[in-house]
Design an enzyme around this catalytic site. Structure first.
Site, PDB file in Angstrom:
ATOM      1  N   HIS A  69       0.678  -1.064   0.271  1.00  0.00           N
ATOM      2  CA  HIS A  69       0.175   0.137  -0.107  1.00  0.00           C
ATOM      3  C   HIS A  69       0.341   1.054   0.139  1.00  0.00           C
ATOM      4  CE1 HIS A  69      -3.294   3.377   1.156  1.00  0.00           C
ATOM      5  NE2 HIS A  69      -4.101   2.261   0.648  1.00  0.00           N
ATOM      6  N   ASP A  71      -8.081  -5.011  -0.544  1.00  0.00           N
ATOM      7  CA  ASP A  71      -8.165  -6.044  -1.082  1.00  0.00           C
ATOM      8  C   ASP A  71      -8.437  -7.474  -1.016  1.00  0.00           C
ATOM      9  OD1 ASP A  71      -7.533  -3.540  -3.337  1.00  0.00           O
ATOM     10  OD2 ASP A  71      -9.790  -4.494  -3.260  1.00  0.00           O
TER      11      ASP A  71
HETATM   12  C1  SDX Z   1      -6.042   0.016  -2.873  1.00  0.00           C
HETATM   13  O1  SDX Z   1      -4.232   4.677  -1.989  1.00  0.00           O
HETATM   14  C2  SDX Z   1      -4.986   3.764  -1.518  1.00  0.00           C
HETATM   15  O2  SDX Z   1      -5.803   4.193  -0.338  1.00  0.00           O
HETATM   16  C3  SDX Z   1      -5.919   2.483  -1.862  1.00  0.00           C
HETATM   17  C4  SDX Z   1      -7.321   1.656  -1.498  1.00  0.00           C
HETATM   18  C5  SDX Z   1      -8.469   2.531  -1.058  1.00  0.00           C
HETATM   19  O3  SDX Z   1      -9.305   2.293  -0.134  1.00  0.00           O
HETATM   20  O4  SDX Z   1      -8.608   3.652  -1.689  1.00  0.00           O
HETATM   21  O5  SDX Z   1      -6.077   1.527  -0.295  1.00  0.00           O
HETATM   22  C6  SDX Z   1      -7.939   0.630  -2.324  1.00  0.00           C
HETATM   23  O6  SDX Z   1      -6.542   0.089  -4.125  1.00  0.00           O
HETATM   24  C7  SDX Z   1      -6.281  -0.848  -2.391  1.00  0.00           C
HETATM   25  C8  SDX Z   1      -3.971  -1.402  -3.055  1.00  0.00           C
HETATM   26  C9  SDX Z   1      -4.541  -2.425  -3.680  1.00  0.00           C
HETATM   27  N1  SDX Z   1      -3.325  -3.077  -5.287  1.00  0.00           N
HETATM   28  C10 SDX Z   1      -2.982  -4.096  -4.590  1.00  0.00           C
HETATM   29  O7  SDX Z   1      -3.508  -5.180  -3.293  1.00  0.00           O
HETATM   30  C11 SDX Z   1      -1.957  -4.291  -5.904  1.00  0.00           C
HETATM   31  C12 SDX Z   1      -0.363  -5.349  -5.378  1.00  0.00           C
HETATM   32  N2  SDX Z   1      -0.047  -4.135  -4.802  1.00  0.00           N
HETATM   33  C13 SDX Z   1       0.644  -2.788  -5.291  1.00  0.00           C
HETATM   34  O8  SDX Z   1       1.226  -3.262  -6.704  1.00  0.00           O
HETATM   35  C14 SDX Z   1       1.452  -1.873  -4.695  1.00  0.00           C
HETATM   36  O9  SDX Z   1       2.058  -2.408  -3.326  1.00  0.00           O
HETATM   37  C15 SDX Z   1       0.188  -0.596  -4.507  1.00  0.00           C
HETATM   38  C16 SDX Z   1       0.289   0.167  -6.458  1.00  0.00           C
HETATM   39  C17 SDX Z   1      -0.507  -0.996  -3.350  1.00  0.00           C
HETATM   40  C18 SDX Z   1       1.519   0.421  -3.804  1.00  0.00           C
HETATM   41  O10 SDX Z   1       2.811   0.684  -4.678  1.00  0.00           O
HETATM   42  P1  SDX Z   1       3.432   2.124  -4.267  1.00  0.00           P
HETATM   43  O11 SDX Z   1       3.244   2.178  -2.782  1.00  0.00           O
HETATM   44  O12 SDX Z   1       4.024   2.617  -5.381  1.00  0.00           O
HETATM   45  O13 SDX Z   1       5.190   0.875  -4.286  1.00  0.00           O
HETATM   46  P2  SDX Z   1       6.175   0.506  -4.971  1.00  0.00           P
HETATM   47  O14 SDX Z   1       5.285  -0.141  -6.439  1.00  0.00           O
HETATM   48  O15 SDX Z   1       7.127   1.764  -5.408  1.00  0.00           O
HETATM   49  O16 SDX Z   1       6.616  -0.799  -4.699  1.00  0.00           O
HETATM   50  C19 SDX Z   1       7.990  -0.806  -3.524  1.00  0.00           C
HETATM   51  C20 SDX Z   1       8.265  -1.621  -3.411  1.00  0.00           C
HETATM   52  C21 SDX Z   1       9.036  -2.225  -5.000  1.00  0.00           C
HETATM   53  O17 SDX Z   1      10.072  -2.929  -4.758  1.00  0.00           O
HETATM   54  P3  SDX Z   1      11.957  -2.732  -5.093  1.00  0.00           P
HETATM   55  O18 SDX Z   1      11.603  -1.622  -6.796  1.00  0.00           O
HETATM   56  O19 SDX Z   1      11.998  -1.772  -4.024  1.00  0.00           O
HETATM   57  O20 SDX Z   1      12.088  -4.113  -5.125  1.00  0.00           O
HETATM   58  O21 SDX Z   1       7.325  -3.206  -3.061  1.00  0.00           O
HETATM   59  C22 SDX Z   1       7.656  -3.894  -4.337  1.00  0.00           C
HETATM   60  C23 SDX Z   1       7.739  -3.138  -5.551  1.00  0.00           C
HETATM   61  O22 SDX Z   1       8.016  -4.304  -6.204  1.00  0.00           O
HETATM   62  N3  SDX Z   1       6.224  -3.854  -3.869  1.00  0.00           N
HETATM   63  C24 SDX Z   1       5.682  -5.562  -3.922  1.00  0.00           C
HETATM   64  C25 SDX Z   1       4.240  -5.279  -3.616  1.00  0.00           C
HETATM   65  N4  SDX Z   1       3.955  -4.101  -3.702  1.00  0.00           N
HETATM   66  C26 SDX Z   1       4.951  -3.270  -3.985  1.00  0.00           C
HETATM   67  N5  SDX Z   1       6.121  -6.506  -4.662  1.00  0.00           N
HETATM   68  C27 SDX Z   1       5.247  -7.271  -4.825  1.00  0.00           C
HETATM   69  N6  SDX Z   1       3.831  -7.850  -4.503  1.00  0.00           N
HETATM   70  C28 SDX Z   1       3.294  -6.567  -3.990  1.00  0.00           C
HETATM   71  N7  SDX Z   1       2.380  -6.336  -4.440  1.00  0.00           N
END
Ligand code: SDX
Length: 436
Positions: free
Chosen positions: A315, A372
């Protein structure tokens, strides 16, 4: 009344920004929960510099009194009330009033708001015919966004909102009709006749009635089903400046009406990284279950494949367990138990959670289950079809979108227009076609 925002304390603190060619003092704003922000409103006019913040992870877009999140502590409050208390003691319609008006409703207010929702549940006959134009396999999110905009064609009086009574009327129409639109799109997708809203049913029971009743047989949702859906909608009702809510504020900042702004919010929510994640989680769990891939192997793949994400985890704000996920995990257990449903996907989800929370890759990146991760399992138990999971999220989020649009409307906020760092060509001149 709780502590209210005091963002510009007298004799406020200042930040000093040292630049290669000088320095500038910038005011520091302090929120009512002591979060701090550097106010850069004058930065470009005084220094020519802009800031750059990919994804706005460090940028506050507005002042808001609606929802507070502490991502480190895993805290979520709507208008100061902890989500855990609202989840246990309140109901979705009451929470919708709280978010939009700022206060919990009195009994007469709640009664008249509920009646307003009931009176606005039906769709204009002309609107109903729009459904005929969609193909049977049309995505319900596409229909929802289109039909919200189409709604405004039948309520021109709500396009120019002058005052609170207009906003209340418009809110009631949106909150009530999104349910009807969602149910009608489902009935069309399964080739069944639409079921009109029932004047005596509560908000969620009416939705379930329109989804699952037959012309010859009324669907009466068991209490446990009604409670689970009410809870799910309440937990999704608002969440600060997430992608879709920021979209609603951005569109509304141009003066666009409430219907156009919330229709844009539906489109932003559709993406798998945002509201579409609940469906992506269930598809991921289903693939794991059908492939029989050992969980340890799957998790290793997530850690090594940059294109593979553990959906339902991580998140932008929560660097702790999403409090909503905590509640939904318990709800999934209770609901499936009371309905006598054995869903292997719930066991897989719990196993994944257990393994991931002890895995350094996820610990270092502060990746925890988000809202989710368990919601799709609950929706499956309610017989909501998978392609409607994000539609349910949109129905839940509607009060938050309305509250944010209205807050910005009252603030008479500036039109949202970010700057950019240009990385394209310097000036170049036109080349006639025969010389290219
Ligand atoms: C919602 O914003 C809100 O409030 C949203 C929400 C709401 O109520 O409105 O809460 C609802 O959208 C919840 C999120 C639902 N999405 C998912 O579950 C999809 C999977 N999660 C991600 O794609 C990710 O965690 C996000 C999009 C939710 C957040 O992404 P960020 O903050 O941009 O983080 P990032 O992409 O910069 O990741 C940071 C690191 C990376 O690794 P490195 O490059 O540092 O090595 O964490 C890793 C990412 O690869 N990472 C994950 C991951 N999420 C982040 N690795 C594996 N699985 C994941 N789910």
């Amino acid at each position: 009344m709780g502590k209210r925002a005091k963002t510009d304390p007298e004799g406020g603190m200042k930040a000093i920004l040292k630049l290669p060619d000088g320095k500038i003092e910038l005011p520091i704003l302090v929120g009512s929960e002591n979060e701090r922000a550097i106010d850069i409103t004058q930065l470009r006019s005084e220094t020519g510099y802009i800031t750059y913040d990919n994804g706005y992870g460090n940028t506050g877009s507005c002042r808001s009194e609606i929802t507070y999140i502490d991502g480190e502590q895993g805290i979520l409050r709507y208008r100061g009330y902890p989500i855990e208390e609202l989840a246990e003691k309140s109901r979705f319609v009451e929470v919708a009033w709280l978010l939009i008006s700022g206060e919990l409703p009195t009994k007469p207010q709640l009664q008249s708001f509920s009646e307003l929702l009931t009176r606005n549940a039906a769709l204009h006959e002309g609107l109903r015919h729009h459904f005929e134009g969609f193909p049977p396999d049309a995505h319900p999110m596409a229909m929802l966004s289109a039909m919200i905009n189409a709604c405004s064609c039948y309520h021109p009086e709500l396009l120019e909102m002058e005052d609170e009574s207009h906003v209340l009327e418009g809110s009631a129409k949106l909150l009530s009709k999104v349910r009807t639109i969602a149910a009608f799109s489902y009935r069309k997708s399964i080739g069944r006749p639409i079921i009109h809203p029932h004047p005596k049913l509560s908000y969620t029971r009416n939705f379930l009635h329109m989804m699952f009743s037959q012309p010859f047989e009324l669907y009466e949702a068991p209490d446990v089903v009604d409670r689970a859906l009410t809870l799910l909608l309440t937990l999704h009702a608002d969440h600060e400046q997430n992608c879709s809510t920021s979209t609603v504020r951005m569109v509304g900042s141009s003066g666009a009406n409430l219907f156009a702004s919330t229709a844009a919010g539906v489109c932003a929510l559709w993406g798998p990284l945002h509201g579409g994640a609940n469906l992506a989680v269930v598809n991921m769990l289903r693939k794991i279950n059908e492939s029989g891939i050992p969980l340890k192997e799957f998790i290793e793949k997530v850690k090594t494949d940059p294109n593979l994400r553990l959906m339902g985890f991580g998140h932008r704000v929560y660097k702790n367990y999403d409090p909503r996920a905590q509640i939904l995990k318990k709800t999934a257990d209770r609901l499936l138990n009371e309905l006598g449903i054995q869903n292997p996907l719930l066991n897989i989800a719990k196993e994944i959670e257990g393994m991931v929370l002890e895995d350094d890759y996820f610990i270092e990146r502060k990746l925890f289950p988000n809202v989710d991760f368990y919601s799709g399992i609950i929706l499956s138990a309610l017989n909501i079809p998978a392609n409607m999971f994000t539609v349910i999220f949109a129905i839940g989020r509607m009060p938050g979108w309305i509250a944010n649009w209205y807050e910005q409307f009252c603030q008479k906020a500036k039109i949202v227009r970010p700057r950019q760092i240009y990385t394209g060509y310097a000036t170049r001149h036109y080349i006639p076609l025969d010389q290219r």
